[in-house]
Design an enzyme around this catalytic site. Structure first.
Site, short mmCIF file in Angstrom:
data_model
loop_
_atom_site.label_atom_id
_atom_site.label_comp_id
_atom_site.label_asym_id
_atom_site.label_seq_id
_atom_site.Cartn_x
_atom_site.Cartn_y
_atom_site.Cartn_z
CG ASP A 71 -2.27 0.63 0.98
OD1 ASP A 71 -2.29 1.86 0.88
OD2 ASP A 71 -3.29 -0.08 0.90
CG HIS A 99 -5.20 3.88 1.22
ND1 HIS A 99 -4.85 2.58 0.95
CD2 HIS A 99 -6.49 4.01 0.80
CE1 HIS A 99 -5.88 1.96 0.39
NE2 HIS A 99 -6.89 2.80 0.28
CG ASN A 149 -13.65 2.19 -4.08
OD1 ASN A 149 -14.01 1.13 -3.59
ND2 ASN A 149 -12.72 2.94 -3.53
CB SER A 161 -9.24 0.68 0.21
OG SER A 161 -8.55 0.79 -0.99
#
Length: 850
Positions: free
Chosen positions: A210, A241, A334, A410
Site C-alpha cells: 500500500d 491509506h 470503487n 480498500s
C-alpha cells in the site's frame, strides 16, 4: 434519454486540428490553460489543446509523416492508434492501453508529468538499447522508455509492422498505474467470537502492499516486522491509506479501535506513492518481496481498470497462489460498475463493500469477472470505517488526532485479510485454496443481492473458525446455454465438501435459483443427493445439474447451494446463463481485390438500438434478437478509407453478411478554383430511436480523394437517422496543411433515413455559397492560427485551422444555413449563419502584448 457518443477518426499527416468550444465562448483569459501533450509509444504526439479532450491535434514523429491515425471513443474508452500498429495491438503484441488517451491523461502519463513511457515486457529476455531497465522481475522486465526515443524502441524491439519481428509470446504492456481503493465493522464480521475462541492472528504474517505504514502509531507499535519502500517517495505514509488498512488488519486497539487480527504481524511494502498512485511494476515487485518474506496473506487494497486479457499482475497472483500458497486478498474496486484488476485474478479473494446495515455500498464494483466468473468472492464492511491515522496525514474525516474515518473496498479488504489471518492461526497448514474456501463457504448471504454483487456473502469469521466443513468449490458457473433451449443438454458441475473435524458430518443440501426476484421453475436445478455425509478428515461430493429446458424466462439466473448440519452452514454461489433469443451473424469483409480483408484493417460493429451496447463484428458474432446499427470501417493498402453503414439491421434469424468495399462509391467534391484540393472530410451520422435514445459518430479522412462510402439495407424514418459529410478544400501547402492558403471552402451535406452511397457535388459558382472575407491584422510577421467549424443539428465535428503570418486574408466560401463558428488567436466568436450570394467581412486584430 441515454446518449452515447462514438468517434472513429483517421487523422492525417500535417493535419492541423484546432477545435473550438461547441458553444460560443467569452474571449480567453490572458493566461490560457496550457496544452496537454501525450507522447505515444510510437513517438507520435497527441495534443489536447488547453487540456480539453474535445480539442485534439496530432504531431507525427520524425519519419512517420505518412502514417495515419485511428481514434475511437466511447463513454468508457478513447483510443488514438497509429495505423501501422493496429495489427500488433489486435494480435496481442502491444497493450491496447498504450493508446488509451483517457487512461494516459488521467493517470499522469502526459509529457508535463513525465518524460518517459513505463512499460512491462513479458515473454522473453529483454535487451533494449532505447530503454533503461527499471526492474527485472519474475513476471517480466520493467523498462523506462524515453519519449524522445519511443519510435526507435519499437523499431529495435521489433513490433509487428515496425522493424523486425519479436519472439513469439512477447508482449509490451503499459506499466499502468493502479490506485488505492478508498469501529462497528470488526464485530460485524464476528471477530470478537474468534478472539474468544483463542484466535487473534498470532504467528501469522500479513503483507500490506500500500502507501506505507506509520509504525509509530500506538495501535501499530511493534506490529511491523519488515518494511521495504519500492517507490521514489520517502517511506513515511503521508497519505494515510496504508496505515488505515494495516490497523484494520492488526491494530492493537489502544483506544478501542482494534483490528481483526490484533496479534498478527505485518510486512510493510510501500508500493504506492504519497498520492495513492501505484505503478504495476512496483506492485509486482512488492508481491515478489512479500512472497519471498513468506507472508501467509497479502492485502492489496488497490486496483485499476481490467482489460480483456489477463494482465501481468493477475498472472503473478495466480502463479504465486499456485506455487507458494499465498492468499492474495484484493479490493473489488470503487467504480460501482465492474470489478477491477487485479481483483479479476481467478485465484484472488476479491472483496466488495457493504455498510453497517448489510446493504451493498453504492461504490462497490460488481461482477461478473472475465468469462462470466463470479466476482467479487465475498463482501466486508467498507463504509465509515474508523482506524489508525498516520502521523502527518490529512484525512477528509479525522476522528481525533489518532484516527480517521474512510470508506471504500480498500477498507473492506483488510477485514477479509484479517479474517484469513485468524483462520491461518487456527489451521497452520492451510494455504490459499483452503483459506479462501473457508471464508467464502461460511459467508452470510444477503438474499436481496446476487452473486455478482456479493459473491458468497458477507465474511463471517465467527462461523469460519467454528465449523469443520467447508466447500472446496468456492463458486459454480454453468456457463451460457445457447438459445433455443428445447434441445439443451443438462450441464453437470461437482461441488466438493471437506471435513476438517474429527467426526463425520451429514449435510442437508438445498439449491436456490432465481431469475431476478422470481424463483426458477422446478427442475431447473437438480442435486444428485439431498443428504451427504462427509467423513472425518475426508471429502465428499455432490453433483449439481442445470437443466435449461424449463419453461422459465430466458436470461441470467443466480442463486446458491446451501448445505447445513446443525449450526454449520456452507454456501456456494451459482450462476446460470439461459441465453436470451440470439442468433449467429457471420461477417465477411472483402477488399477491393475481392479477397477477405487482412486482420487489423477492418472494424465491424453492431450497436444495439435499445441500449447502444456494442458487439464486435469480426467473423461470427452472437447477437441477441433485436435491432442494431451495422457499421463497418475498412482501410485499404493505399490509404483508402471505406465506410459502410446499415441504419437498422434486424436480427431475427442466423444471418451471413458480406461487406464488399467494391460496393462503396467514391466521394468527389469540386469547386470553381482549379488549384483547390481536398483538405479533410468529416463524415458520420446521428442515429435516434423512437424512445429518444441517441448515438452520434463521425470519422475524418484527409485528402478526400481516398474516401468511399456505402450503405446497406432499407431507409429508416427520416427523423431517426441523419448522415452528414463536411468537406473542406483549399490550396494545400507542401506538407498537406492549409498554411498560407488564400481561400478555404466549407461544404456541409446531409442525407436523411440512410447513409451515403458515394457522393458527388460540384459547385459551379462561388455565389452558390456565402463569401466571408476573413482579415487577420496585427504586427507584421506575427504568427498565429485561425480556426473554423460548421455545425447543423445532428452535424457536430472537429474544427479545422491553419497557421498564418500577419497580415493575412482568407476568402472563405461557406455552406449557407449552417452555424459557422470562427476563432483567431485567443478570440472565439459566436456562431452565425451567412446567406448565399452575399459577402461579409470579418476583421480580426491580434492582441498586442502588454
Amino acid at each position: 434519454m441515454r446518449t452515447r457518443r462514438w468517434v472513429l477518426a483517421l487523422l492525417a499527416p500535417a493535419l492541423l486540428l484546432v477545435p473550438l468550444p461547441t458553444q460560443a465562448a467569452e474571449p480567453a483569459a490572458p493566461v490560457a490553460t496550457p496544452d496537454k501533450v501525450v507522447t505515444l509509444i510510437t513517438g507520435d504526439q497527441v495534443v489536447l489543446r488547453g487540456g480539453d479532450r474535445d480539442r485534439v491535434s496530432i504531431v507525427q514523429a520524425a519519419g512517420r509523416e505518412q502514417v495515419g491515425f485511428e481514434s475511437r471513443r466511447t463513454a468508457e474508452e478513447w483510443t488514438v492508434m497509429p495505423s501501422d500498429v493496429r495489427a500488433a495491438v489486435q494480435s496481442g503484441q502491444l497493450d491496447r492501453r498504450l493508446f488509451d488517451l483517457d487512461l494516459l491523461v488521467r493517470d499522469g502519463y502526459d509529457d508535463a508529468a513525465r518524460g518517459d513511457i513505463p512499460v512491462l515486457v513479458t515473454g522473453s529476455t529483454v535487451a533494449a538499447r532505447e530503454a533503461t531497465t527499471v526492474r527485472a522481475l519474475k513476471s517480466g522486465t520493467a523498462l523506462s522508455v524515453p519519449k524522445a526515443k519511443a519510435a526507435g524502441f519499437l523499431q529495435q524491439f521489433g513490433v509487428q509492422g515496425i522493424g523486425r519481428q519479436t519472439a513469439t509470446g512477447t508482449k509490451i504492456w503499459l506499466d499502468r498505474t493502479l490506485h488505492t481503493s478508498l469501529d462497528h465493522s470488526v464485530p460485524q464480521i464476528g471477530a470478537p467470537a474468534a478472539w474468544q475462541a483463542g484466535y487473534t492472528g498470532k504467528g501469522v504474517t500479513v503483507a500490506v502492499l500500500d502507501s506505507g505504514i506509520d509504525s509509530t502509531h500506538p495501535d501499530l507499535a511493534g506490529q511491523v516486522v519488515a518494511a521495504k519502500n519500492f517507490t521514489a517517495d520517502p517511506a513515511a505514509d503521508t497519505g494515510g491509506h496504508g496505515t488505515h488498512v494495516a490497523s484494520t488488519i492488526a491494530g492493537k486497539g489502544t483506544n478501542g479501535h482494534r483490528g481483526v487480527a490484533p496479534d498478527a504481524k505485518l510486512l510493510d511494502g510501500k508500493v504506492c506513492d504519497d498520492f495513492g498512485y501505484c505503478s504495476e511494476s512496483t506492485v509486482l515487485a512488492g508481491v515478489e518481496w512479500a512472497v519471498a518474506q513468506q507472508a501467509k496473506v497479502v492485502n492489496l487494497s488497490l486496483g485499476g481498470p481490467a482489460g480483456d486479457e489477463t494482465d501481468p499482475l493477475e498472472q503473478a497472483l495466480d502463479r504465486f497462489t499456485r506455487e507458494a500458497g499465498t492468499l492474495f486478498v484484493v479490493a473489488a474496486g470503487n467504480n460501482g460498475r465492474e470489478v477491477e484488476s487485479p481483483g479479476t485474478a481467478a485465484s484472488a479473494l476479491t472483496v466488495g463493500a457493504i455498510d453497517a446495515d448489510e446493504k451493498l455500498a453504492d461504490f462497490s464494483a460488481p461482477g461478473p469477472g472475465r468469462g462470466g466468473a463470479i466476482k467479487p468472492d465475498l463482501t466486508a464492511p467498507g463504509v465509515g470505517i474508523v482506524a489508525a491515522r498516520a502521523g502527518g496525514s490529512h484525512p477528509e474525516e479525522p476522528v481525533g488526532d489518532r484516527y480517521a474515518k474512510m470508506s471504500g473496498t480498500s477498507m473492506a479488504t483488510p477485514h477479509a485479510a484479517g479474517a484469513a489471518a485468524l483462520l491461518a492461526q487456527q489451521h497452520a497448514g492451510w494455504k490459499a485454496p483452503e483459506l479462501k474456501a473457508a471464508l467464502t463457504s461460511t459467508a452470510k448471504a444477503n438474499p436481496e443481492l446476487t452473486p455478482y454483487q456479493q459473491g458468497s456473502g458477507r465474511v463471517d469469521v465467527a462461523r469460519a473458525v467454528g465449523q469443520s466443513v467447508v466447500a472446496a468449490t468456492t463458486s459454480v458457473s454453468f456457463g451460457t446455454a445457447r438459445w433455443p433451449h428445447a434441445d439443451d443438454q443438462p450441464v453437470t458441475r461437482q461441488v466438493t465438501y471437506r471435513n476438517f473435524g474429527s467426526t463425520p458430518v451429514t449435510l442437508d443440501l438445498r439449491a436456490e435459483l432465481k431469475a431476478g426476484s422470481s424463483p426458477a421453475p422446478a427442475g431447473a436445478l437438480r442435486l444428485s443427493a439431498e443428504r451427504l455425509t462427509v467423513a472425518a478428515g475426508g471429502e465428499a461430493s455432490v453433483q449439481i445439474v442445470s437443466d435449461t429446458t424449463h419453461a422459465g424466462p430466458d436470461g441470467l439466473y443466480t442463486g446458491r447451494l446451501l448445505a447445513t448440519a446443525g449450526a454449520q452452514q456452507v454456501v456456494v454461489p451459482l450462476v446460470v446463463d439461459k441465453e436470451v433469443e440470439s442468433y449467429d451473424v457471420a461477417v465477411t469483409t472483402l477488399g477491393a481485390d475481392g479477397k477477405p480483408v487482412p486482420a487489423g484493417q477492418a472494424f465491424v460493429s453492431f450497436a444495439r438500438l435499445d441500449s447502444w451496447e456494442p458487439f464486435d463484428g469480426r467473423d461470427v458474432t452472437r447477437l441477441p434478437k433485436g435491432k442494431y446499427v451495422l457499421d463497418a470501417t475498412v482501410f485499404g493498402p493505399a490509404g483508402q478509407h471505406y465506410r459502410i453503414v446499415q441504419p437498422e439491421f434486424d436480427v431475427r434469424r442466423d444471418a451471413a453478411v458480406v461487406l464488399d468495399v467494391r460496393t462503396a462509391k467514391p466521394v468527389k467534391v469540386s469547386v470553381p478554383r482549379a488549384d483547390a484540393r481536398g483538405f479533410v472530410s468529416f463524415f458520420g451520422y446521428q442515429r435516434r430511436t423512437a424512445t429518444g435514445g441517441e448515438m452520434s459518430t463521425w470519422n475524418l479522412q484527409p485528402l478526400g480523394d481516398q474516401l468511399f462510402l456505402g450503405r446497406l439495407g432499407r431507409p429508416v424514418p427520416n427523423e431517426q437517422f441523419k448522415a452528414f459529410l463536411v468537406s473542406y478544400l483549399g490550396r494545400l501547402a507542401p506538407d498537406g496543411s492549409l498554411a498560407g492558403s488564400p481561400f478555404v471552402y466549407g461544404l456541409v451535406d446531409t442525407r436523411r433515413g440512410q447513409f451515403f452511397d458515394g457522393f458527388r457535388r460540384t459547385i459551379h459558382s462561388d455565389r452558390q455559397l456565402a463569401h466571408v472575407v476573413a482579415q487577420y491584422r496585427g504586427p507584421a510577421g506575427t504568427e498565429d492560427s485561425w480556426r473554423l467549424v460548421g455545425r447543423q443539428p445532428g452535424v457536430d465535428t472537429m474544427p479545422i485551422g491553419a497557421p498564418v503570418t500577419l497580415p493575412h486574408t482568407v476568402h472563405q466560401y461557406l455552406e449557407p444555413r449552417t452555424n459557422w463558428q470562427q476563432a483567431f488567436a485567443d478570440e472565439t466568436r459566436e456562431p452565425r449563419q451567412y446567406k448565399p450570394g452575399t459577402t461579409t467581412t470579418e476583421t480580426w486584430t491580434h492582441p498586442t502584448p502588454s
